[in-house]
Design a protein around this motif. Structure first.
Motif, mmCIF file in Angstrom:
data_model
loop_
_atom_site.group_PDB
_atom_site.id
_atom_site.type_symbol
_atom_site.label_atom_id
_atom_site.label_comp_id
_atom_site.label_asym_id
_atom_site.label_seq_id
_atom_site.Cartn_x
_atom_site.Cartn_y
_atom_site.Cartn_z
ATOM 1 N N GLY A 72 28.730 19.013 50.551
ATOM 2 C CA GLY A 72 27.367 18.663 50.134
ATOM 3 C C GLY A 72 27.134 18.711 48.643
ATOM 4 N N ASN A 73 27.792 19.627 47.936
ATOM 5 C CA ASN A 73 27.560 19.789 46.504
ATOM 6 C C ASN A 73 28.874 20.021 45.779
ATOM 7 N N PHE A 74 28.885 19.629 44.498
ATOM 8 C CA PHE A 74 30.047 19.869 43.641
ATOM 9 C C PHE A 74 29.604 20.680 42.432
ATOM 10 N N THR A 75 30.490 21.519 41.966
ATOM 11 C CA THR A 75 30.264 22.241 40.719
ATOM 12 C C THR A 75 31.154 21.646 39.638
ATOM 13 N N ILE A 76 30.562 21.364 38.473
ATOM 14 C CA ILE A 76 31.326 20.792 37.365
ATOM 15 C C ILE A 76 32.084 21.913 36.651
ATOM 16 N N SER A 94 35.733 17.301 35.416
ATOM 17 C CA SER A 94 36.486 17.711 36.604
ATOM 18 C C SER A 94 35.567 18.551 37.487
ATOM 19 N N LEU A 95 35.685 18.368 38.804
ATOM 20 C CA LEU A 95 34.821 19.041 39.773
ATOM 21 C C LEU A 95 35.620 20.059 40.572
ATOM 22 N N ASP A 96 34.925 21.071 41.054
ATOM 23 C CA ASP A 96 35.552 22.133 41.854
ATOM 24 C C ASP A 96 36.017 21.557 43.200
ATOM 25 N N LYS A 97 37.327 21.717 43.505
ATOM 26 C CA LYS A 97 37.920 21.135 44.710
ATOM 27 C C LYS A 97 38.051 22.131 45.859
ATOM 28 N N PHE A 101 39.553 21.311 49.566
ATOM 29 C CA PHE A 101 40.897 21.808 49.869
ATOM 30 C C PHE A 101 40.908 22.485 51.241
ATOM 31 N N GLY A 102 39.851 23.222 51.563
ATOM 32 C CA GLY A 102 39.749 23.847 52.885
ATOM 33 C C GLY A 102 39.722 22.809 53.989
ATOM 34 N N ARG A 103 38.954 21.712 53.771
ATOM 35 C CA ARG A 103 38.931 20.628 54.753
ATOM 36 C C ARG A 103 40.319 20.004 54.888
#
Length: 421
Positions: A72-76, A94-97, A101-103
């Motif tokens: 739902g959301n990304f952290t920069i 770049s965004l937090d993956k 990664f869990g998915r």
């Protein structure tokens, strides 16, 4: 001591002298402030401040596809500085993956299970169909054997011959049933293989798509341009901000060749603003720079601006010039030319007096109380259409003789005033 006393008295006397010397002139100036009726170009203007924006901008987006995988959301995590010039394909953010990664790990486990099921189904299918084929071959041999027995029973009693004939027919029926069963089994096993193959392909596709989406967590420039941070609910989006997968705008790349100024006009003046009106613009950052434009759009609905009680309407001004000095976010001073007359007579607003809401007049230096027909006005002056000529001196305040003379009325306005005149 005597010198000091003499100095004090001398100062007092000099102050009294100066007061009486200058007092008459001050009073006179205050009572008899005059101005001349001027002829020339007359403008009605609305001045307001605005903010530069690019007319066209390319949105720099994060991975929209991530919402398919319940992100739902990304952290920069990292982001270039605002105002950085980038070329197509260069790094922007770049965004937090972590969440995706869990998915991906869940899907990889599901993929392993799907591969194992596919292989197991293949083995089961091969085994079942081989058994059916072997059964058909055995039944074919059995028919041949029973035919030999029938041929050898030519001299046997009729009952034995009949029984051997029945055995041949039974073997043939068994073979036919076996062939039908093999056909049905083949269809069943094929359906099973289609099912597990489809499941395997789906999981493989999802794993591939997740890997492709993960690559988009490194956001690059879709074209050349200057990075301008996008605005979110909490202000500008920057390092550490969160963006939604439903609106994953990270930044914009504006086209700096065509700029516009966004300004807000109060509800009192908005009726004067029309699309196409000429605008003169200045830049706070470069006071010597002058720009020109025109009103492109006037909002139909007002809005409440922060820290303001009045309603304002958004007005978009398209700038004619293209200049590399112009940057989004710069503050502009906008002078909208509402109306412009080239050869008219005008006087300061302070010179105009009104009686009974229908009669306008001025006090002339010659001692007349002259009616005038007025036209448009701006913040300082008013156009006089009738009653004055260029160079006439008018009072900006009420003279002492104002009550001793009657108003000199204009014949052309006789039927256009209040009936009391």
């Amino acid at each position: 001591m005597k010198k000091k006393t003499f100095f004090v008295y001398g100062t007092i006397v000099a102050s009294i002298f100066l007061y009486f010397f200058f007092k008459p002139s001050l009073v006179t100036n205050e009572k008899e402030i005059l101005a001349q009726a001027k002829r020339g170009k007359f403008k009605v203007e609305i001045t307001t401040s605005g903010e530069l924006q690019a007319l066209n901008s390319t949105l720099v987006l994060g991975p929209i596809e991530a919402r398919r995988f319940r992100v739902g959301n990304f952290t920069i995590e990292e982001m270039v500085d605002e105002g950085t010039n980038v070329k197509k394909g260069e790094f922007i953010a770049s965004l937090d993956k972590t969440e995706l990664f869990g998915r991906l790990e869940d899907k990889r486990l599901e993929l392993e299970q799907a591969i194992a099921l596919f292989e197991q189904t293949q083995l089961d299918t091969s085994l079942v169909l081989r058994q059916e084929r072997d059964n058909i071959i055995n039944l074919e041999y059995e028919i041949e054997e029973r035919k030999l027995i029938l041929n050898q029973s030519e001299y046997e009693p009729p009952a034995i011959i009949k029984q051997n004939e029945n055995n041949v027919e039974k073997a043939k029926r068994d073979l036919k049933q076996a062939i039908d069963r093999y056909r049905i089994k083949t269809m069943q096993e094929r359906a099973r293989m289609v099912e597990v193959s489809a499941k395997l392909r789906d999981v493989q596709t999802e794993v591939k798509q997740i890997n492709e989406v993960l690559e988009k967590f490194t956001v690059t420039a879709p074209q050349n341009g200057m990075v301008i941070y996008a605005s979110g609910m909490g202000g500008k989006i920057k390092k550490g901000s969160q963006i939604s997968a439903w609106n994953p705008v990270v930044a914009t790349l504006p086209d700096l060749t065509i700029m516009q100024s966004i300004t807000y006009i109060n509800e009192v003046d908005i009726s004067k603003v029309k699309v196409g009106q000429r605008v003169e613009l200045g830049l706070d950052a470069f006071p010597e720079k002058k720009l020109y434009g025109k009103v492109k759009n006037v909002a139909n609905v007002g809005q409440q601006r922060p820290n303001s009680d009045a309603k304002v309407f958004e007005v978009t001004i398209l700038i004619n010039e293209s200049d590399p000095m112009l940057r989004p976010g710069m503050t502009t001073s906008n002078t909208i030319i509402v109306e412009e007359l080239n050869d008219v007579i005008y006087v300061p607003l302070e010179a105009l007096n009104t009686q009974a809401d229908s009669l306008n007049y001025v006090y002339l230096k010659s001692g007349k109380k002259q009616e005038v027909k007025v036209g448009i006005a701006n913040g300082n002056d008013v156009v006089v259409e009738l009653g004055l000529k260029e160079g006439d001196a008018v009072y900006l305040s009420t003279p002492d003789w104002s009550t001793k003379v009657e108003i000199n009325l204009l014949e052309g306005l006789n039927r256009k005033r209040n009936s009391s005149f």
